[in-house]
Design an enzyme around this catalytic site. Structure first.
Site, PDB file in Angstrom:
ATOM      1  N   ASP A  66     -51.956-158.747 -33.449  1.00 16.13           N
ATOM      2  CA  ASP A  66     -50.743-158.252 -32.802  1.00 16.13           C
ATOM      3  C   ASP A  66     -50.022-157.231 -33.678  1.00 16.13           C
ATOM      4  O   ASP A  66     -49.309-157.600 -34.610  1.00 16.13           O
ATOM      5  CB  ASP A  66     -49.821-159.438 -32.497  1.00 16.13           C
ATOM      6  CG  ASP A  66     -48.527-159.008 -31.843  1.00 16.13           C
ATOM      7  OD1 ASP A  66     -48.507-157.935 -31.214  1.00 16.13           O
ATOM      8  OD2 ASP A  66     -47.536-159.743 -31.950  1.00 16.13           O
ATOM      9  N   ASP A 252     -48.658-151.622 -29.405  1.00  9.25           N
ATOM     10  CA  ASP A 252     -48.654-153.081 -29.474  1.00  9.25           C
ATOM     11  C   ASP A 252     -49.960-153.642 -28.933  1.00  9.25           C
ATOM     12  O   ASP A 252     -50.157-153.742 -27.716  1.00  9.25           O
ATOM     13  CB  ASP A 252     -47.464-153.611 -28.664  1.00  9.25           C
ATOM     14  CG  ASP A 252     -47.249-155.105 -28.819  1.00  9.25           C
ATOM     15  OD1 ASP A 252     -48.114-155.775 -29.409  1.00  9.25           O
ATOM     16  OD2 ASP A 252     -46.213-155.604 -28.357  1.00  9.25           O
TER      17      ASP A 252
END
Length: 370
Positions: A66, A252
């Protein structure tokens, strides 16, 4: 089933939108030692999560990768939430290098949150070890974090992100750089472009065999924000620019969609045949749409995957890769110019993240799966 949607929230004060620097190209990097390649795996579906293996005191765990968050956490053996029962917990009693002062931590994501205690231990990925890495042991996990294909989350942000009640730590890769374990302060992603295919994470550089041409770099906006934030120059639909101005993109890998403001998402879909509004601000598009949506970075247009997950009960319609909620994702007020750019874009490029030179490079990936 993928239920965990990570979305990094950004304050409206991170950057002055009117002060967006021009992206530029950099000279190629010469490596002293070969980078380390780590296999990554997909949870499946049109817009999957991607995870890889780490090792802590000879115990192996799968962690979701992430770039939209900073912290690494694993389940605590005392966690009794339903989500914890589906994953592997860290048995710290088997570690001679583990320590904790039981300081609490809280990590908030778009799809849920985790809380527990702060700990340190030696953590390895791809044979590279960070000594005394700070991480979290989760005693509680909400139901939004229950994808049993991975055990925890590994933040890969650009650096420290000051989030209230969060662990004051740097990401695992940043620790490897600080400790001199890798030669180059860069990690790179090749994601499988088709459902069910996997990919590769390169630590300490990039793998030129996986992309065409050369990497084109974008300078990060803002100083020491910890966010992979770059200028989004424009968006095109079927080759026609929408003439967006002053947009910025948070890159992201944990976000399953591209999140824009409702106004921007409407502008994108107004030129797409068969697009309809559904589930609040999330539009639907025909699953067989031939519309081409492109995001422009550093003067180059990159196509995204537009049709995502099929929607039950909606004949031939899929969730669009562009959702209309990103402009509202902020802690201290909305910022309609912020786009959160997730999997529909990142699986269509080869992406290199440079934490020291504060830049992100893109290239077109080769079509073979790793």
């Amino acid at each position: 089933m993928k239920l965990f949607h990570i979305i990094f929230v950004v304050t409206a004060s991170i950057v002055s939108i009117s002060a967006v620097p021009t992206s530029k190209k950099f000279d190629p990097i010469t490596f002293i030692n070969a980078p380390i390649n780590v296999p990554i795996f997909s949870t499946g579906g049109s817009n999957p999560d991607y995870f890889a293996e780490i090792e802590v005191s000879k115990q192996k765990f799968n962690v979701c990768l992430d770039t939209g968050s900073v912290n690494l956490w694993l389940p605590h053996p005392s966690c009794r939430d339903t989500t914890c029962t589906k994953t592997k917990s860290f048995d710290f009693t088997k570690s001679t290098t583990f320590s904790t002062n039981n300081e609490p931590f809280l990590e908030v994501y778009g799809g849920g949150n985790v809380s527990g205690i702060v700990a340190t231990d030696n953590i390895s990925m791809g044979g590279l070890t960070s000594q005394g890495q700070i991480f979290g042991l989760a005693l509680h996990q909400t139901n939004g974090l229950d994808d049993s294909k991975y055990d925890g989350i590994m933040g890969m942000s650009a650096g420290r992100i000051n989030i209230t009640k969060s662990i004051d730590a740097v990401p695992l890769f940043n620790s490897l750089v600080q400790q001199g374990v890798v030669e180059e302060p860069m990690f790179s992603f090749y994601f499988g472009r088709k459902d069910g295919t996997h990919g590769q994470l390169t630590l300490g550089g990039y793998d030129s065999s996986l992309f065409e041409g050369s990497l084109q770099f974008n300078t990060l906006i803002g100083n020491n924000t910890g966010v992979w934030l770059i200028a989004l120059e424009d968006v095109s639909v079927n080759g026609t620019p929408l003439n967006f101005k002053n947009k910025i993109a948070i890159l992201d890998t944990g976000a399953p969609y591209i999140y824009a403001s409702n106004v921007d998402a409407k502008a994108v879909h107004s030129s797409i045949d068969g697009a309809v509004k559904h589930q609040g601000a999330h539009p639907l598009v025909p699953c067989n749409t031939t519309a081409v949506v492109s995001l422009q970075f550093a003067g180059i247009n990159y196509n995204i995957t537009l049709a995502g997950e099929p929607v039950k009960g909606s004949d031939g319609l899929c969730l669009s890769g562009v959702s209309g909620s990103g402009g509202q994702l902020s802690k201290h007020g909305s910022n309609p110019n912020v786009w959160i750019v997730g999997v529909p874009f990142l699986k269509n490029v080869y992406a290199a993240f440079d934490i020291v030179n504060s830049r992100v490079g893109f290239a077109l990936p080769k079509t073979q799966a790793v």
